[in-house]
Design an enzyme around this catalytic site. Structure first.
Site, short mmCIF file in Angstrom:
data_model
loop_
_atom_site.label_atom_id
_atom_site.label_comp_id
_atom_site.label_asym_id
_atom_site.label_seq_id
_atom_site.Cartn_x
_atom_site.Cartn_y
_atom_site.Cartn_z
N TYR A 19 -1.69 -0.73 10.70
CA TYR A 19 -1.78 -0.99 9.26
C TYR A 19 -0.56 -0.43 8.54
O TYR A 19 0.06 -1.12 7.74
CB TYR A 19 -3.08 -0.40 8.69
CG TYR A 19 -3.20 -0.59 7.20
CD1 TYR A 19 -3.53 -1.83 6.67
CD2 TYR A 19 -2.96 0.46 6.32
CE1 TYR A 19 -3.62 -2.03 5.29
CE2 TYR A 19 -3.06 0.28 4.95
CZ TYR A 19 -3.39 -0.96 4.44
OH TYR A 19 -3.48 -1.15 3.09
N SER A 29 0.87 -1.17 0.00
CA SER A 29 0.00 0.00 0.00
C SER A 29 0.90 1.22 0.00
O SER A 29 2.05 1.14 0.44
CB SER A 29 -0.86 0.00 1.26
OG SER A 29 -1.48 1.25 1.47
#
Length: 173
Positions: free
Chosen positions: A146, A132
């Site tokens: 995350y 990501s």
């Protein structure tokens, strides 16, 4: 016919990778927790699909997936399974965060290494560890765990890719 293994194929990016690779004629091995979604995806594709249900938050399931695909000649591996959670670090549930670490990092690592070893023996293949933009940025407030898990994916992938290039390997990461 070339074979692609895709984790996290039940929705989102994993599902789209399945559609794209199927359109290019790849035989698919698709995995995820929800068999009904995998079956629905497979039914809509015009290529052979092998479905392997697995909960990759469990290390034993990662090893089982590697064992069940041991005889497969995987050309492309999309290491996509993962999830995120939002909230302040003090407020987020530790069990959910640990599950995220297990899926986003430990499962990714186990599967990456297992598939890469097989590809290295044949000296061919492609691996995409899905990270990501969060893995490229300083830690994001309200998604600290995350961001940290995705930074691990980016760092490990870059290091291994550099090692492989230095060896003159035809396995591309």
């Amino acid at each position: 016919m070339k074979t692609a293994l895709i984790t996290g194929a039940t929705s989102g990016i994993g599902e789209e990778f399945a559609r794209v690779l199927a359109s290019k004629g790849y035989r698919l091995i698709i995995t995820g927790r929800r068999v009904d979604r995998l079956e629905k995806l497979a039914a809509g594709l015009d290529v052979p699909c092998r479905i392997i249900a697995a909960d990759l938050s469990e290390e034993s399931e990662c090893h089982r997936l590697l064992k069940e695909t041991a005889d497969e000649k995987i050309s492309v591996f999309i290491n996509n399974a993962g999830f995120g959670a939002a909230g302040g670090f003090l407020a987020t549930d530790i069990d959910k965060e640990l599950s995220m670490i297990h899926v986003n990092d430990i499962a990714m690592h186990i599967l990456f290494k297992g598939v890469l070893k097989k590809m290295a023996e044949r000296d061919q293949g492609y691996i995409l560890n899905v990270a990501s933009s969060a893995g490229l940025l300083p830690g994001g407030p309200y998604m600290a765990t995350y961001y940290a898990t995705k930074a691990y994916v980016v760092s490990l992938t870059r290091a291994v890719a550099t090692e492989l290039r230095g060896m003159g390997s035809r396995v591309h990461v």
